[in-house]
Design a protein around this motif. Structure first.
Motif, short mmCIF file in Angstrom:
data_model
loop_
_atom_site.label_atom_id
_atom_site.label_comp_id
_atom_site.label_asym_id
_atom_site.label_seq_id
_atom_site.Cartn_x
_atom_site.Cartn_y
_atom_site.Cartn_z
N MET A 190 9.97 1.02 9.04
CA MET A 190 9.01 0.67 7.97
C MET A 190 9.60 -0.41 7.10
O MET A 190 10.69 -0.27 6.54
N TYR A 191 8.85 -1.52 6.99
CA TYR A 191 9.24 -2.64 6.15
C TYR A 191 8.15 -2.86 5.13
O TYR A 191 7.05 -3.31 5.46
N ALA A 192 8.44 -2.49 3.90
CA ALA A 192 7.44 -2.56 2.83
C ALA A 192 7.68 -3.77 1.93
O ALA A 192 8.74 -4.40 1.96
N GLY A 193 6.69 -4.06 1.10
CA GLY A 193 6.77 -5.22 0.22
C GLY A 193 7.81 -5.10 -0.86
O GLY A 193 8.25 -6.11 -1.41
N HIS A 194 8.22 -3.88 -1.16
CA HIS A 194 9.24 -3.65 -2.19
C HIS A 194 10.09 -2.46 -1.77
O HIS A 194 9.68 -1.65 -0.93
N GLY A 195 11.26 -2.35 -2.36
CA GLY A 195 12.14 -1.24 -2.02
C GLY A 195 12.91 -1.49 -0.75
O GLY A 195 12.97 -2.61 -0.22
N VAL A 197 0.83 -1.20 0.00
CA VAL A 197 0.00 0.00 0.00
C VAL A 197 0.87 1.26 0.00
O VAL A 197 0.57 2.24 -0.69
N VAL A 198 1.97 1.22 0.76
CA VAL A 198 2.94 2.31 0.79
C VAL A 198 4.33 1.70 0.84
O VAL A 198 4.56 0.73 1.58
N VAL A 199 5.24 2.23 0.04
CA VAL A 199 6.64 1.80 0.10
C VAL A 199 7.53 3.03 0.20
O VAL A 199 7.12 4.14 -0.16
N HIS A 200 8.74 2.83 0.70
CA HIS A 200 9.64 3.97 0.81
C HIS A 200 10.14 4.41 -0.54
O HIS A 200 10.14 5.59 -0.89
N ASP A 201 10.61 3.45 -1.34
CA ASP A 201 11.16 3.78 -2.66
C ASP A 201 10.88 2.64 -3.62
O ASP A 201 10.82 1.48 -3.23
#
Length: 204
Positions: free
Chosen positions: A170-175, A126-130
């Motif tokens: 923050m640990y996102a699915g990508h980046g 839903v939200v990623v850093h980069d």
């Protein structure tokens, strides 16, 4: 709480799969990397649970392999034949050393949830850093069938409402992982999503 991206060395496309070690050793999304079971096995002898942010292929291709290897219970919002615990909005799950609130965050996927504690956010897609579109605050794509930019915007707003001010990881699915003012990253992603401009102009 120790967090390891067990798909960090993948050669093929996959999500970030996070092994979280602590009071409860939990895998957040198994990913799609062949050999991920061996990587996990090199770090822990057992999994207390596997939790899913959503069931897109890059997040769950190795799910059966992981469940077979570790005989772990499966927590998921969406239906799955191997689901043992159904997640619902406002539920709470324990990951590592912390209690995480389950926040229903559709738009990128109908079954998407995020997990947020006093210190940490597992945001899925839903939200990623980069990513390839933006640095410091990007959002999941919504140009494929069944996706919705409007629902995604509502989801990011809901995530901000539920997120404590002190979240620093923050640990996102990508980046890449991000450590700092997570709220600012999420607010930046919301601002970009609200412009309604194509995330990937060449694909829309």
């Amino acid at each position: 709480m120790n967090v390891t991206n067990v798909t960090a060395n993948a050669d093929a496309f996959t999500c970030n799969a996070y092994l979280v070690e602590g009071d409860r050793t939990v895998l957040v999304d198994p990913g799609a990397m062949e050999g991920v079971v061996d990587v996990i096995d090199g770090l822990t002898d057992e999994l207390d649970a596997v939790v899913l942010t959503h069931q897109h292929g890059d997040h769950v291709a190795q799910l059966d392999a992981v469940l077979d290897a570790f005989d772990a219970p499966l927590y998921a919002y969406g239906e799955h034949p191997r689901r043992t615990t159904e997640l619902e909005d406002d539920d709470q799950v324990f990951i590592g050393d912390e209690a995480f609130d389950v926040v229903y965050t559709p738009g990128h996927a109908d079954d998407h949830v995020s997990f947020v504690s006093e210190s940490t956010l597992f945001s899925g897609d839903v939200v990623v850093h980069d990513d390839g579109a933006f640095d410091y605050g990007s959002f999941g794509r919504t140009d494929m069938p069944g996706q919705s930019r409007e629902r995604l915007i509502e989801s990011i707003e809901a995530l901000l409402e539920q997120m404590p001010d002190g979240v620093e990881h923050m640990y996102a699915g990508h980046g890449d992982d991000f450590h700092g003012d997570v709220r600012d990253v999420v607010e930046t992603a919301l601002d970009r999503a609200e412009k309604r401009e194509p995330k990937y102009p060449d694909d829309e």
